[in-house]
Design a protein around this motif. Structure first.
Motif, PDB file in Angstrom:
ATOM      1  N   GLU A 121      15.861  56.783  10.778  1.00  7.83           N
ATOM      2  CA  GLU A 121      15.906  56.498  12.205  1.00  7.83           C
ATOM      3  C   GLU A 121      15.496  55.055  12.465  1.00  7.83           C
ATOM      4  N   GLY A 122      15.859  54.559  13.617  1.00 15.43           N
ATOM      5  CA  GLY A 122      15.396  53.267  14.096  1.00 15.43           C
ATOM      6  C   GLY A 122      15.727  52.100  13.185  1.00 15.43           C
ATOM      7  N   ARG A 123      14.733  51.206  13.031  1.00 17.74           N
ATOM      8  CA  ARG A 123      14.919  49.979  12.253  1.00 17.74           C
ATOM      9  C   ARG A 123      15.212  50.257  10.786  1.00 17.74           C
ATOM     10  N   ALA A 124      14.582  51.283  10.239  1.00 16.09           N
ATOM     11  CA  ALA A 124      14.813  51.609   8.826  1.00 16.09           C
ATOM     12  C   ALA A 124      16.285  51.945   8.610  1.00 16.09           C
ATOM     13  N   LYS A 125      16.846  52.729   9.525  1.00 17.69           N
ATOM     14  CA  LYS A 125      18.258  53.098   9.406  1.00 17.69           C
ATOM     15  C   LYS A 125      19.150  51.866   9.525  1.00 17.69           C
ATOM     16  N   LEU A 126      18.861  50.996  10.478  1.00 19.46           N
ATOM     17  CA  LEU A 126      19.662  49.782  10.655  1.00 19.46           C
ATOM     18  C   LEU A 126      19.584  48.876   9.422  1.00 19.46           C
ATOM     19  N   ALA A 127      18.393  48.737   8.854  1.00 25.90           N
ATOM     20  CA  ALA A 127      18.226  47.876   7.676  1.00 25.90           C
ATOM     21  C   ALA A 127      18.998  48.423   6.480  1.00 25.90           C
TER      22      ALA A 127
END
Length: 167
Positions: A121-127
């Motif tokens: 989720e969130g930033r981890a997913k985007l990264a």
């Protein structure tokens, strides 16, 4: 197929994985995290790594061995370069496998089931998505270059054959 556990203390294994271009940017600390999502698999001769027509969410990185890429049982490519990536197309578009990959010489592969991204989720997913999309773009750009070279070679062969017919 036999699965091999990853140990960050196995220096030879870590060095071998880090020598694969896709894993180089990670560094040893991040490698341990990524390897929680990767399976190390050993395959014997004639085993199928991928089966044409089936669907799954794995992409593979060849560590060593020799693999035959086959469409309708006809060999269309051979993979034997360390770091060769295969199976990424099925991950990108979720379509059934367009080819089978069969072991010609015992092989070790890293298998990455991309399904883990669904749990992020969130930033981890985007990264993570950014990392993989960049890797996909690089792979597909290299494949396009190789295809263009192959087409140019075929065009040159055609010209040579046409010139031979004139004489």
């Amino acid at each position: 197929m036999q699965e091999i556990p990853f140990s960050p203390d196995d220096k030879a294994l870590v060095e071998s994985i880090m020598s694969i271009p896709a894993f180089r940017p990670l560094g040893p600390d991040r490698l341990a995290e990524v390897m929680k999502m990767v399976t190390i698999r050993d395959y014997d001769k004639r085993e199928k790594v991928i089966v044409q027509g089936e669907t799954d969410r794995c992409m593979f990185f060849l560590m060593h061995g020799k693999l035959s890429v086959q469409v309708d049982r006809v060999e269309v490519n051979v993979l034997e370069k360390k770091g060769s990536v295969f199976g990424e197309m099925g991950v990108i578009d979720a379509a059934p496998r367009s080819a089978s990959v069969v072991v010609r010489r015992p092989a070790r592969c890293l298998a990455l089931d991309i399904g883990f991204m669904d749990r992020l989720e969130g930033r981890a997913k985007l990264a993570v998505q950014a990392f993989f999309y960049k890797m996909f773009y690089e792979i597909l750009a290299q494949r396009l270059r190789e295809t263009n070279e192959h087409i140019a070679d075929l065009d040159m062969q055609k010209v040579v054959m046409e010139n031979m017919d004139i004489d």
